[in-house]
Write a protein that holds these residues in place. Structure first.
Motif, PDB file in Angstrom:
ATOM      1  N   UNK A  61      -3.096  78.740  12.151  1.00  0.00           N
ATOM      2  CA  UNK A  61      -3.046  80.170  11.829  1.00  0.00           C
ATOM      3  C   UNK A  61      -1.729  80.771  12.292  1.00  0.00           C
ATOM      4  N   UNK A  62      -1.249  80.385  13.472  1.00  0.00           N
ATOM      5  CA  UNK A  62       0.038  80.887  13.964  1.00  0.00           C
ATOM      6  C   UNK A  62       1.181  80.483  13.039  1.00  0.00           C
ATOM      7  N   UNK A  63       1.169  79.247  12.584  1.00  0.00           N
ATOM      8  CA  UNK A  63       2.216  78.784  11.668  1.00  0.00           C
ATOM      9  C   UNK A  63       2.140  79.552  10.351  1.00  0.00           C
ATOM     10  N   UNK A  64       0.922  79.747   9.839  1.00  0.00           N
ATOM     11  CA  UNK A  64       0.749  80.484   8.592  1.00  0.00           C
ATOM     12  C   UNK A  64       1.267  81.913   8.721  1.00  0.00           C
ATOM     13  N   UNK A  65       0.927  82.600   9.828  1.00  0.00           N
ATOM     14  CA  UNK A  65       1.375  83.979  10.011  1.00  0.00           C
ATOM     15  C   UNK A  65       2.887  84.058  10.188  1.00  0.00           C
ATOM     16  N   UNK A  66       3.469  83.090  10.895  1.00  0.00           N
ATOM     17  CA  UNK A  66       4.925  83.082  11.060  1.00  0.00           C
ATOM     18  C   UNK A  66       5.611  82.867   9.717  1.00  0.00           C
ATOM     19  N   UNK A  67       5.081  81.979   8.895  1.00  0.00           N
ATOM     20  CA  UNK A  67       5.660  81.736   7.572  1.00  0.00           C
ATOM     21  C   UNK A  67       5.510  82.959   6.681  1.00  0.00           C
ATOM     22  N   UNK A  68       4.388  83.636   6.789  1.00  0.00           N
ATOM     23  CA  UNK A  68       4.171  84.854   6.004  1.00  0.00           C
ATOM     24  C   UNK A  68       5.158  85.941   6.399  1.00  0.00           C
ATOM     25  N   UNK A  69       5.385  86.081   7.699  1.00  0.00           N
ATOM     26  CA  UNK A  69       6.351  87.065   8.173  1.00  0.00           C
ATOM     27  C   UNK A  69       7.761  86.694   7.718  1.00  0.00           C
ATOM     28  N   UNK A  70       8.084  85.416   7.747  1.00  0.00           N
ATOM     29  CA  UNK A  70       9.395  84.957   7.298  1.00  0.00           C
ATOM     30  C   UNK A  70       9.583  85.249   5.811  1.00  0.00           C
ATOM     31  N   UNK A  71       8.524  85.043   5.018  1.00  0.00           N
ATOM     32  CA  UNK A  71       8.602  85.338   3.585  1.00  0.00           C
ATOM     33  C   UNK A  71       8.781  86.834   3.327  1.00  0.00           C
ATOM     34  N   UNK A  72       8.142  87.684   4.149  1.00  0.00           N
ATOM     35  CA  UNK A  72       8.311  89.128   3.997  1.00  0.00           C
ATOM     36  C   UNK A  72       9.748  89.541   4.260  1.00  0.00           C
ATOM     37  N   UNK A  73      10.352  88.966   5.279  1.00  0.00           N
ATOM     38  CA  UNK A  73      11.738  89.298   5.609  1.00  0.00           C
ATOM     39  C   UNK A  73      12.654  88.866   4.475  1.00  0.00           C
ATOM     40  N   UNK A  74      12.422  87.696   3.924  1.00  0.00           N
ATOM     41  CA  UNK A  74      13.252  87.210   2.817  1.00  0.00           C
ATOM     42  C   UNK A  74      13.022  88.011   1.544  1.00  0.00           C
ATOM     43  N   UNK A  75      11.824  88.501   1.325  1.00  0.00           N
ATOM     44  CA  UNK A  75      11.523  89.276   0.127  1.00  0.00           C
ATOM     45  C   UNK A  75      12.194  90.656   0.207  1.00  0.00           C
ATOM     46  N   UNK A  76      12.270  91.238   1.402  1.00  0.00           N
ATOM     47  CA  UNK A  76      12.913  92.533   1.568  1.00  0.00           C
ATOM     48  C   UNK A  76      14.408  92.447   1.265  1.00  0.00           C
TER      49      UNK A  76
END
Length: 95
Positions: A61-76
């Motif tokens: 779950x921690x890895x999934x949330x970190x990847x999701x946050x990383x994708x949000x930063x890249x999408x912005x």
């Protein structure tokens, strides 16, 4: 004055034999307890695997949330480049 009728090697050997006998006795006692009480040890093993499974799930779950946050930063940053960054190339073919 005390006389020694044995060497230090004999003392070391007897200590090693005593340690070996002690380890064997602990192993035999453990085997007897496991044979006498298999349900308790099965529950202990199940508890260890359950806790390990929970730990793996939390890590996933921690890895999934970190990847999701990383994708949000890249999408912005919808731009394919960063501002105020210049690429300098210098050619050293004058050798």
């Amino acid at each position: 004055m005390s006389f020694r009728f044995y060497t230090n090697m004999i003392s070391q050997a007897s200590r090693n034999v005593a340690a070996g006998i002690f380890i064997v006795s602990l192993l035999l006692i453990g085997f007897v307890i496991i044979l006498a009480l298999p349900e308790i040890f099965a529950l202990l093993a199940a508890a260890v695997f359950f806790i390990a499974g929970i730990g793996c799930g939390i890590t996933a779950v921690k890895i999934y949330l970190a990847q999701r946050q990383f994708d949000k930063v890249n999408r912005d940053e919808s731009q394919g480049y960063r501002q105020n960054v210049q690429i300098h190339t210098e050619e050293y073919y004058d050798l």
